[in-house]
Enzyme design. Structure first.
Site, PDB file in Angstrom:
ATOM      1  N   ASP A 196       0.832  -1.272  -0.099  1.00 35.62           N
ATOM      2  CA  ASP A 196       0.014  -0.020   0.036  1.00 35.62           C
ATOM      3  C   ASP A 196       0.974   1.232  -0.147  1.00 35.62           C
ATOM      4  O   ASP A 196       2.191   1.344   0.335  1.00 35.62           O
ATOM      5  CB  ASP A 196      -0.922   0.025   1.196  1.00 35.62           C
ATOM      6  CG  ASP A 196      -0.199  -0.005   2.644  1.00 35.62           C
ATOM      7  OD1 ASP A 196       0.985  -0.694   2.719  1.00 35.62           O
ATOM      8  OD2 ASP A 196      -0.509   0.833   3.661  1.00 35.62           O
TER       9      ASP A 196
ATOM     10  N   GLU B 236       0.157  -1.096   5.738  1.00 36.83           N
ATOM     11  CA  GLU B 236       1.293  -0.512   6.531  1.00 36.83           C
ATOM     12  C   GLU B 236       0.955   0.818   6.785  1.00 36.83           C
ATOM     13  O   GLU B 236       1.176   1.502   8.020  1.00 36.83           O
ATOM     14  CB  GLU B 236       2.722  -0.803   6.055  1.00 36.83           C
ATOM     15  CG  GLU B 236       3.741  -0.276   6.868  1.00 36.83           C
ATOM     16  CD  GLU B 236       4.192   1.029   6.806  1.00 36.83           C
ATOM     17  OE1 GLU B 236       5.078   1.256   7.764  1.00 36.83           O
ATOM     18  OE2 GLU B 236       3.692   1.661   6.193  1.00 36.83           O
TER      19      GLU B 236
HETATM   20  C1  LIG Z   1      24.142   9.371  11.888  1.00 38.60           C
HETATM   21  C2  LIG Z   1      22.741   9.747  11.480  1.00 38.60           C
HETATM   22  C3  LIG Z   1      22.657   9.384  10.187  1.00 38.60           C
HETATM   23  C4  LIG Z   1      21.409   9.968   9.774  1.00 38.60           C
HETATM   24  C5  LIG Z   1      20.681   8.836   9.019  1.00 38.60           C
HETATM   25  C6  LIG Z   1      19.412   9.481   8.255  1.00 38.60           C
HETATM   26  C7  LIG Z   1      18.611   8.237   7.929  1.00 38.60           C
HETATM   27  C8  LIG Z   1      17.394   8.460   7.366  1.00 38.60           C
HETATM   28  C9  LIG Z   1      16.636   7.524   6.878  1.00 38.60           C
HETATM   29  C10 LIG Z   1      15.257   7.531   7.295  1.00 38.60           C
HETATM   30  C11 LIG Z   1      14.361   6.429   7.117  1.00 38.60           C
HETATM   31  C12 LIG Z   1      12.973   6.565   7.653  1.00 38.60           C
HETATM   32  C13 LIG Z   1      12.180   5.533   7.175  1.00 38.60           C
HETATM   33  C14 LIG Z   1      10.967   5.450   7.960  1.00 38.60           C
HETATM   34  C15 LIG Z   1      10.069   4.447   7.422  1.00 38.60           C
HETATM   35  C16 LIG Z   1       8.637   4.498   8.054  1.00 38.60           C
HETATM   36  C17 LIG Z   1       7.602   4.219   7.501  1.00 38.60           C
HETATM   37  C18 LIG Z   1       6.594   4.837   7.727  1.00 38.60           C
HETATM   38  O1  LIG Z   1       6.076   6.016   7.195  1.00 38.60           O
HETATM   39  N1  LIG Z   1       5.480   4.315   8.531  1.00 38.60           N
HETATM   40  C19 LIG Z   1       4.403   5.138   9.060  1.00 38.60           C
HETATM   41  C20 LIG Z   1       3.540   3.900   9.841  1.00 38.60           C
HETATM   42  C21 LIG Z   1       2.419   4.127  10.293  1.00 38.60           C
HETATM   43  C22 LIG Z   1       2.440   4.084  11.813  1.00 38.60           C
HETATM   44  C23 LIG Z   1       1.244   4.366  12.585  1.00 38.60           C
HETATM   45  C24 LIG Z   1       0.219   4.703  11.944  1.00 38.60           C
HETATM   46  C25 LIG Z   1       0.083   4.906  10.563  1.00 38.60           C
HETATM   47  C26 LIG Z   1       1.424   4.522   9.877  1.00 38.60           C
HETATM   48  C27 LIG Z   1       4.744   6.073  10.231  1.00 38.60           C
HETATM   49  O2  LIG Z   1       4.175   6.913  10.241  1.00 38.60           O
HETATM   50  O3  LIG Z   1       5.877   6.035  10.904  1.00 38.60           O
HETATM   51 ZN   LIG Z   2       6.972   1.990   4.087  1.00 36.32          ZN
HETATM   52 ZN   LIG Z   3       5.272   5.066   3.947  1.00 40.50          ZN
END
Ligand SMILES: CCCCCCCCCCCCCCCCCC(=O)N[C@@H](Cc1ccccc1)C(=O)O
Ligand SMILES: [Zn+2]
Ligand SMILES: [Zn+2]
Length: 483
Positions: A107, A171
């Site tokens: 999704d 998700e």
């Molecule tokens: C030394 C530091 C270096 C910095 C590194 C930076 C890294 C950046 C990478 C960040 C990646 C973040 C990926 C997050 C994935 C999360 C997926 C998401 O959006 N999930 C939703 C899920 C959710 C939860 C509850 C209700 C609805 C949806 C979220 O909101 O978290």
């Molecule tokens: Zn995701």
């Molecule tokens: Zn997402």
């Protein structure tokens, strides 16, 4: 730190030869076309109660069509769970090996046509990139996992270690109908997983200005969360004779106090400290020295981390005001004002501690607190020499991305479907085998989300290698001596 995966030797599995991760031209064309087709199905989750169910069902038909070998090989069983999610059980030859899971979701969040350079559900290829909602989050993983398995099966590969592929359909709106039901189903079957790999981190590049080289961050935990609604009720009335304070004014002042008073910096007790220690030698002088002596420079470094939104989110609990509602007419003072916020909890704090802090900052009894949902941060998965999942990812990163010299544990600032699987394993790893720069990060849930064709091919290659590595794992010699 040039860290080497410990405890894994590059031995072939007995009786089965290693299949090289090289794909013919026609296969490479077919794999990118398959991804484009997946992007074209608008599997949007709007809210927990509203999603494009026609598209979710169509996606199920689509994967049957493009991965015929996966669906027709006897060692692979397929089930639909929670109406639209998919669970594949790949039966390995050796039942003594504990199974693992590859997890992803198909999704996507909504995308409004007008802001994009190309229509978000077109899957158009331009200048070597495939554009569209879901190209990074997370149809790339869904398609790459099935694609890698399809290619292995076509080459007559029979896995030794059993594994599950779980593909969630909700998700983006919490995973309650997909991932959670899959988890409950496997628990009822008595399954325990050796480890699980999901989305949530990347090979990160350019997030820290003085660090010129990308590094792979495998997230071993994720932040907790609270959805909190604040409400103020006051007497309604005629706007021509307003009272000194209104529900809107009281609530606005309360949320402003929250924005002005960030939660405490927890750098000293968080995983970012470990991540930076792993990275110390990659920085130029004097940062390398500073990071190698955090006993002295911790206060300085913890403040530096606050300067960037992403690293700031790694050192503290954050509060984002996401909804604000009050009033229906310009000359009516409303009785009720509501503000909803999304709080992401640093692992060093609990839901209760954060709620106490928020109440103390608001410090106004007229503001009511309604906790809509809440959960603590996720347990930290092991990343030591004995941690099978972590070591397999480490080994595979080193072989597929030889230019990446540092692999480090980290924390995921968002939440993933993997949080529904803590009942099945202590080894939950969030890692996407892709380079991510700050502008790519903005495109996730933003505009012009895209993946390069080459990056997608590498993701398929990574999973193709990971599955084989999971079959060739041998415990370290030192371990065997202890038996
Ligand atoms: C030394 C530091 C270096 C910095 C590194 C930076 C890294 C950046 C990478 C960040 C990646 C973040 C990926 C997050 C994935 C999360 C997926 C998401 O959006 N999930 C939703 C899920 C959710 C939860 C509850 C209700 C609805 C949806 C979220 O909101 O978290
Ligand atoms: Zn995701
Ligand atoms: Zn997402």
């Amino acid at each position: 730190t040039v860290s080497r995966p410990m405890g894994l030797r590059g031995k072939q599995q007995q009786g089965t030869s290693r299949i090289p991760s090289q794909f013919h031209k026609e296969e490479r064309v077919a794999m990118k076309e398959a991804l484009k087709g997946a992007i074209q199905i608008p599997t949007v989750s709007f809210s927990p109660k509203e999603s494009n169910t026609t598209a979710l069902a169509e996606f199920g038909e689509y994967i049957r069509k493009v991965f015929p070998t996966v669906f027709s090989t006897s060692c692979v069983q397929h089930e639909v769970v929670g109406e639209y999610s998919h669970l594949f059980t790949v039966q390995g030859l050796d039942p003594s090996l504990q199974p693992y899971m590859l997890l992803a979701h198909f999704d996507v969040v909504p995308a409004s046509e007008e802001d994009w350079e190309v229509p978000p559900f077109s899957g158009l290829e331009r200048d070597g990139f495939i554009y569209g909602r879901g190209t990074l989050d997370n149809k790339n993983s869904v398609m790459a996992i099935l694609q890698a398995l399809e290619l292995l099966l076509i080459r007559n590969y029979i896995p030794r270690r059993s594994f599950f592929i779980a593909l969630g359909h909700d998700e983006e709106v919490s995973g309650m109908n997909g991932a959670q039901k899959i988890s409950a189903l496997l628990q009822a079957r008595g399954i325990q997983l050796a480890f699980l790999v999901d989305e949530g981190s990347f090979i990160v590049d350019g997030f820290i200005p003085s660090l010129k080289k990308p590094f792979a961050m495998i997230s071993v935990s994720e932040k907790g969360a609270i959805n909190l609604m604040l409400q103020v009720n006051m007497t309604p009335g005629h706007s021509s004779a307003p009272p000194k304070e209104t529900s809107i004014g009281i609530l606005a002042a309360a949320v402003s106090r929250l924005e002005q008073a960030p939660m405490p910096n927890m750098f000293g007790s968080g995983s970012l400290k470990t991540t930076l220690q792993h990275l110390a030698n990659e920085f130029p002088f004097p940062t390398n020295l500073i990071l190698s002596n955090l006993w002295l420079f911790q206060p300085l470094v913890s403040r530096m981390m606050e300067r960037n939104y992403v690293t700031n989110a790694m050192v503290r609990t954050t509060i984002a005001l996401t909804m604000f509602n009050a009033g229906v007419k310009v000359n009516v003072i409303p009785s009720t004002a509501q503000a909803t916020m999304n709080i992401r909890i640093h692992p060093a704090q609990t839901v209760q501690e954060v709620l106490e802090l928020v109440k103390n900052i608001v410090a106004d009894d007229r503001v009511q607190f309604h906790v809509l949902s809440a959960f603590d941060s996720l347990p930290v998965s092991p990343s030591d020499d004995q941690a099978l999942g972590y070591q397999l990812l480490h080994q595979t990163i080193r072989s597929v991305f030889p230019e990446v010299s540092v692999v480090t544990p980290g924390i995921c600032i968002g939440n993933t479907d993997s949080r529904h699987f803590t009942n099945l394993t202590t080894g939950i790893y969030r890692f996407n085998p892709l380079y991510l720069q700050p502008q790519d990060f903005s495109s996730v849930h933003g505009i012009n989300e895209k993946i390069s064709v080459q990056a997608y091919e590498t993701q398929v290659k990574f999973i193709f290698e990971l599955i084989q590595n999971a079959d060739t794992y041998q415990r370290p010699v030192s371990d065997l001596h202890e038996l």
